[in-house]
Design an enzyme around this catalytic site. Structure first.
Site, short mmCIF file in Angstrom:
data_model
loop_
_atom_site.label_atom_id
_atom_site.label_comp_id
_atom_site.label_asym_id
_atom_site.label_seq_id
_atom_site.Cartn_x
_atom_site.Cartn_y
_atom_site.Cartn_z
N THR A 23 0.83 -1.20 0.00
CA THR A 23 0.00 0.00 0.00
C THR A 23 0.87 1.26 0.00
OG1 THR A 23 -0.26 -0.24 2.41
CG2 THR A 23 -1.99 -1.14 1.02
N HIS A 24 0.22 2.42 0.08
CA HIS A 24 0.86 3.71 -0.20
C HIS A 24 2.16 3.90 0.58
CE1 HIS A 24 -1.68 4.33 3.38
NE2 HIS A 24 -0.73 5.15 3.75
N GLY A 25 3.17 4.35 -0.15
CA GLY A 25 4.42 4.76 0.47
C GLY A 25 5.35 3.66 0.89
#
Length: 214
Positions: free
Chosen positions: A137-139
């Site tokens: 997921t993000h980052g």
């Protein structure tokens, strides 16, 4: 270059071959392995030509490392570098159903299998293996030579260090750092940072072995 040379007669090599076929990779797919018993045989349907040193001799083939452990992939890269193998020969194999958003990046020599999800601002290093149905997921950042087994899920902004190994169906809470060379056992739930070289397992995950991996 025409053709593909996989380094390591492993289960991952069979999966990588299947991805190469689906991608309609130019030229034949062959394998090299240091086990003499495999030379001149078929691994699945793929010929094993000889030892890993052949990579330096068959210069017209692209190369993917299909050894399951990241530390072994790292050692082979060093070995091939000493033999004069051009790093430009390494290529990645990404399953055609994997969607790569514009804000995400997959490094050279990585293998990404079916069902892997990258959401936004994900950075995957070189010679990484992402087995089926990994979720990043993000980052998230995944260091070079890391291995994430089937079903691993990383929350946002997780950092996975170089040559770390995360076992099947493990989950990592957002913001956690998995240190270089660390191992996370299958099915574990990681809520805290895992120091470099340590092995953690359980729900929640706790250290079961310390010490830096070779």
């Amino acid at each position: 270059m025409s053709g593909l040379l996989l380094v390591g007669a492993s289960g991952l090599a069979r999966e990588a071959t299947a991805v190469a076929v689906m991608l309609q990779h130019d030229g034949p797919v062959n394998i090299v392995d240091d086990n003499p018993a495999t030379w001149g045989t078929l691994h699945g349907m793929t010929p094993v030509l000889g030892s890993v040193d052949l990579v330096a001799e068959v210069v017209d083939l692209q190369v993917v490392l299909t050894l399951g452990q990241g530390r072994h992939r790292r050692r082979v890269v060093v070995r091939l570098d000493m033999l004069g193998v051009d790093p430009a020969r390494y290529t990645s194999l990404v399953h055609p159903r994997v969607v790569l958003p514009g804000s995400c990046h997959i490094g050279t020599g990585s293998v990404v299998l079916d069902g892997v999800v990258l959401t936004a601002d994900v950075e995957v290093g070189d010679h990484v293996v992402l087995m089926p149905h990994v979720t990043l997921t993000h980052g998230c950042t995944v260091g070079d030579f890391a291995t994430l087994c089937a079903g691993v899920s990383l929350g946002g902004d997780v950092m996975v260090g170089e040559a770390a190994y995360i076992g099947m169906n493990a989950s990592v809470r957002q913001g956690v750092h998995i240190g270089s060379g660390a191992t996370v056992g299958m099915g574990s739930v990681v809520l805290n940072d895992v120091p470099a070289g340590e092995t953690w397992a359980g729900v929640p995950a706790r250290p079961i072995r310390t010490g830096v991996h070779a």
